[in-house]
Motif scaffolding. Structure first.
Motif, short mmCIF file in Angstrom:
data_model
loop_
_atom_site.label_atom_id
_atom_site.label_comp_id
_atom_site.label_asym_id
_atom_site.label_seq_id
_atom_site.Cartn_x
_atom_site.Cartn_y
_atom_site.Cartn_z
N VAL A 243 0.84 -1.22 0.00
CA VAL A 243 0.00 0.00 0.00
C VAL A 243 0.87 1.26 0.00
O VAL A 243 0.38 2.35 0.30
N GLY A 244 2.15 1.10 -0.34
CA GLY A 244 2.99 2.27 -0.55
C GLY A 244 3.69 2.81 0.69
O GLY A 244 4.18 3.94 0.67
N ILE A 245 3.78 2.03 1.76
CA ILE A 245 4.43 2.49 2.99
C ILE A 245 5.72 1.72 3.18
O ILE A 245 5.72 0.48 3.28
N THR A 246 6.84 2.44 3.22
CA THR A 246 8.15 1.82 3.38
C THR A 246 8.93 2.54 4.47
O THR A 246 8.47 3.53 5.04
N GLU A 247 10.14 2.04 4.74
CA GLU A 247 10.98 2.66 5.75
C GLU A 247 11.32 4.11 5.39
O GLU A 247 11.64 4.90 6.28
N ALA A 248 11.26 4.43 4.11
CA ALA A 248 11.53 5.83 3.72
C ALA A 248 10.51 6.79 4.33
O ALA A 248 10.78 7.97 4.52
N ASP A 249 9.32 6.29 4.65
CA ASP A 249 8.27 7.13 5.24
C ASP A 249 8.52 7.44 6.71
O ASP A 249 7.85 8.32 7.27
N ILE A 250 9.45 6.72 7.34
CA ILE A 250 9.70 6.97 8.76
C ILE A 250 11.15 7.38 9.00
O ILE A 250 11.59 7.46 10.14
N ALA A 251 11.90 7.59 7.90
CA ALA A 251 13.32 7.96 8.04
C ALA A 251 13.44 9.36 8.63
O ALA A 251 12.62 10.23 8.40
#
Length: 251
Positions: A243-251
């Protein structure tokens, strides 16, 4: 004196046929549009006539012989932010239709983040001293609560009532658990964890209610819906990536 001739315009990126760009059916999910995906299309150079589309493995064609200057539906096009990644216009639009928002070659993401139709609710996080099976750290408890409400146009029966719910999920308070919590917070903010629909458990007889939306949670400390489960965090991260949520979203 005669006016100077206007300079010839530079060759623009050519769009696919307008029917493909403006047909709502080409986009399956309401959060997507070709404009949001920021896909620009450009004709392939004449020196690449022997290349094939990496999606369908069929060869490219050149300009439409019937309408000069207009791309043939099977002409090679490229994505705006990818270097040298060429596809058939119809193939890349089909990827959009199927919900893919990544370049099939390099996985470059396009478009606004996906959002869902989760109704208003609360996400409360707290820790318990007891450890989950297989762990020696405290437990992160996530409590999701939703009151009864009225369905919107995004739900099965707009204007009708839906039943709320109260759910609790559990994570170990270690590095994996805290990363999972941070990703789940993003999913919550994007309204992706729950939806309003008929319950698999209660069926239509149970009415429309707030239900899980495909991102699996551990809803018990142990047992079939709890721990131990060595592959849980790998599976959870894969579901979030879908659904498009990766670790880049919490970096």
């Amino acid at each position: 004196a005669a006016a100077a001739a206007a300079p010839a315009p530079s060759a623009p990126l050519l769009d696919l046929p307008r029917s493909l760009l403006t047909t709502d059916e080409m986009v399956a999910r309401p959060h997507l549009s070709l404009q949001q995906l920021r896909i620009n299309f450009a004709l392939v150079n004449e020196d690449r006539p022997d290349e094939d589309c990496p999606i369908c493995l069929e060869p490219f064609r050149q300009l439409d012989p019937i309408a000069p200057g207009v791309p043939h539906p099977e002409t090679a096009v490229k994505l705006e932010h990818c270097v040298g990644h060429l596809f058939h216009g119809t193939c890349i639009v089909r990827c959009v239709h199927e919900g893919h928002i990544k370049c099939p070659n390099c996985c470059k993401r396009y478009g606004a983040p996906r959002t869902g139709n989760q109704p208003p609710g609360n996400m409360r996080v707290f820790e318990a001293k007891e450890s989950l099976p297989g762990f020696s750290v405290p437990t992160i408890c996530i409590e999701y609560s939703f009151a009864d409400g009225i369905q919107t146009a995004a739900h099965p029966q707009p204007g009708q009532r839906y039943q709320g719910t109260l759910r609790t999920a559990y994570l170990p308070a270690n590095a994996d658990g805290r990363k999972a919590l941070a990703l789940l917070r993003v999913a919550w903010q994007r309204r992706l964890i729950f939806t309003v629909d008929y319950s698999v458990t209660f069926g239509q007889a149970g009415g429309v209610r707030v239900v899980w939306n495909g991102i699996h949670h551990k809803t018990a400390p142990t047992g079939p819906y709890g721990y131990p489960d060595p592959s849980y965090f790998t599976r959870l991260q894969a579901e979030l990536e879908q659904v498009g949520i990766t670790e880049a979203d919490i970096a």
